[in-house]
Design a protein around this motif. Sequence first.
Motif, PDB file in Angstrom:
ATOM      1  N   ASP A 137       0.826  -1.211   0.000  1.00  0.00           N
ATOM      2  CA  ASP A 137       0.000   0.000   0.000  1.00  0.00           C
ATOM      3  C   ASP A 137       0.858   1.258   0.000  1.00  0.00           C
ATOM      4  OD1 ASP A 137      -2.468  -1.069  -0.140  1.00  0.00           O
ATOM      5  OD2 ASP A 137      -2.855  -1.082   2.025  1.00  0.00           O
ATOM      6  N   ALA A 138       2.042   1.140   0.584  1.00  0.00           N
ATOM      7  CA  ALA A 138       2.880   2.339   0.749  1.00  0.00           C
ATOM      8  C   ALA A 138       3.832   2.569  -0.428  1.00  0.00           C
ATOM      9  CB  ALA A 138       3.687   2.204   2.046  1.00  0.00           C
ATOM     10  N   LEU A 139       3.768   1.739  -1.474  1.00  0.00           N
ATOM     11  CA  LEU A 139       4.673   1.956  -2.611  1.00  0.00           C
ATOM     12  C   LEU A 139       4.421   3.337  -3.217  1.00  0.00           C
ATOM     13  CD1 LEU A 139       4.690  -1.502  -4.447  1.00  0.00           C
ATOM     14  CD2 LEU A 139       6.600  -0.408  -3.256  1.00  0.00           C
ATOM     15  N   PRO A 140       5.472   4.071  -3.505  1.00  0.00           N
ATOM     16  CA  PRO A 140       5.289   5.473  -3.904  1.00  0.00           C
ATOM     17  C   PRO A 140       4.991   5.680  -5.399  1.00  0.00           C
ATOM     18  CG  PRO A 140       7.618   4.962  -3.689  1.00  0.00           C
ATOM     19  CD  PRO A 140       6.879   3.694  -3.370  1.00  0.00           C
ATOM     20  N   TYR A 141       4.704   6.894  -5.736  1.00  0.00           N
ATOM     21  CA  TYR A 141       4.544   7.381  -7.118  1.00  0.00           C
ATOM     22  C   TYR A 141       3.530   6.595  -7.928  1.00  0.00           C
ATOM     23  CZ  TYR A 141       8.976   9.220  -5.517  1.00  0.00           C
ATOM     24  OH  TYR A 141       9.950   9.794  -4.756  1.00  0.00           O
ATOM     25  N   GLY A 142       2.459   6.197  -7.294  1.00  0.00           N
ATOM     26  CA  GLY A 142       1.380   5.533  -8.026  1.00  0.00           C
ATOM     27  C   GLY A 142       1.648   4.058  -8.299  1.00  0.00           C
ATOM     28  N   LEU A 143       2.789   3.572  -7.834  1.00  0.00           N
ATOM     29  CA  LEU A 143       3.107   2.155  -8.049  1.00  0.00           C
ATOM     30  C   LEU A 143       2.092   1.268  -7.318  1.00  0.00           C
ATOM     31  CD1 LEU A 143       5.319   0.772  -9.615  1.00  0.00           C
ATOM     32  CD2 LEU A 143       6.752   0.786  -7.579  1.00  0.00           C
ATOM     33  N   ASN A 144       1.616   1.760  -6.157  1.00  0.00           N
ATOM     34  CA  ASN A 144       0.628   0.993  -5.372  1.00  0.00           C
ATOM     35  C   ASN A 144      -0.728   0.898  -6.082  1.00  0.00           C
ATOM     36  OD1 ASN A 144       0.027   3.657  -5.088  1.00  0.00           O
ATOM     37  ND2 ASN A 144      -0.259   3.621  -2.862  1.00  0.00           N
TER      38      ASN A 144
END
Length: 442
Positions: A65-72
């Motif tokens: 959930d915390a992956l940045p830049y829209g990766l999540n």
Amino acid sequence: MKLNSTVLKRIWSYSKLVQTHVTMNEMCYFSSQKNQNNLLVLTNGSQFLIREFKIRFSHRIKELDALPYGLNQQKDIIKVRNWYIKSFQDLCDFETHSIAYKELKRVTQLLPKSPEKITLEENNKYYNPTEELIEEGRKNSLINFNRSLLNLFYKLRERHQTTVINVAKGLLKWKTNDLIINSNNIYNDKNIFLIKKHLDNFYFHRIGIKILLDHHISLLETEFSKEAIVNNMYDYNDEKYVGIVCTNTDIPKLAKQAIENAQYIVKHHYDLLETPPVELILVNNTNKVPFVYIPAHLIHVLFEILKNALRAIVEFKLSKEPNNKYIEFDIPNETVKVIISYGKEDIVLKICDKGGGIPRSMLKYITTYLYTTMPQSVQENLLLKPPNNEINEESLSVNTPMAGLGYGLALSTLYAKYFGGNLKVMSVEGYGTDVYLYLKRH
Ligand SMILES: Nc1ncnc2c1ncn2[C@@H]1O[C@H](COP(=O)(O)OP(=O)(O)OP(=O)(O)O)[C@@H](O)[C@H]1O
């Protein structure tokens, strides 16, 4: 995936609990137990893992959930996250609904009434048998409980098998979209290293889950097959293995296996009549202290490094003589060397090739999950393959693709670090590459 708020609240509360570190020694504790205690030790391990996996899965959900830049928000990454939620739920359901588990609770005093309330202190050992012997009546309940948990564990293992390929898919799509669509280009150095940090953390802990799951499955299978074997008067005894851990790892033997696998893949991928030779050199081989390790990890890491070395030599050569499948390798200059040194602190493997090396400016990217010199078309093709051809980071099959995701060195470094070792790459551009693999003695 539809989620009810109770499950999410539960996941949230578990994600605040600390994971319990399990050492290699604790994993091997099982071997020191006398036969009559095996089942009890395993049962305690099983109960510990039900709770421990819930904690660990909830952590992984939060990390994704915390992956940045829209990766999540990438579809494939959400898919992986939802598998963890499903597995968390399956474990809760097993605790609440499994008849075998209810029966176990009824006949034993091993569990407090609510497993949710076990404190960390009470539960900080993987195996902690509290009884010496098990009565016959209880024994069946213990067997039934462990058998149904084994089935659940098989299901969990299968569900999460393609995690790496799915996260890689998400990352590749994210990278491609950003490069094509996004004018402010978030695919830059600062962000690449931030993503690496997140993925390192996620994969490092995933390795931990995989180890515990595979190990416990292996212990349970051994226990159950032992029963069958004893009934058939078959001589069962292989003390070198405890689950997936080998208590006397034969490194040269595993290295030979990895060499064979890597040579096979390179030969087929480039359609060659022969592959560059590989020489195995043992030095300081007087230290006879047995080395405890997980052979599958070592073989996989060596395979990844050797595949890169052989590929580099072949491509270096082909760059000078394109389309020559009859290339012959110059033994003094094109042999990959695998040097194994048995130090007191570490066993060190140095893998040297003369495959042209890696430019210095690129070295920092080789473990970022985003760097590969395989063409993008190869990567996209890899991701389209049907599930039975999917890349499984533990698979040593000859169907394993040559290269393409840029994950080999990043994951191998995490495998090496997991038990206190490390992996370092040094390169001389225009000449070759040396990879140092450190395995810590325990
Ligand atoms: N021994 C080597 N010589 C030259 N280049 C290398 C060597 N080892 C790694 N590299 C470079 O580093 C890149 C990343 O390697 P890595 O093993 O992580 O991924 P990959 O081989 O591209 O793909 P895969 O995920 O399938 O392993 C390679 O594509 C290659 O360009």
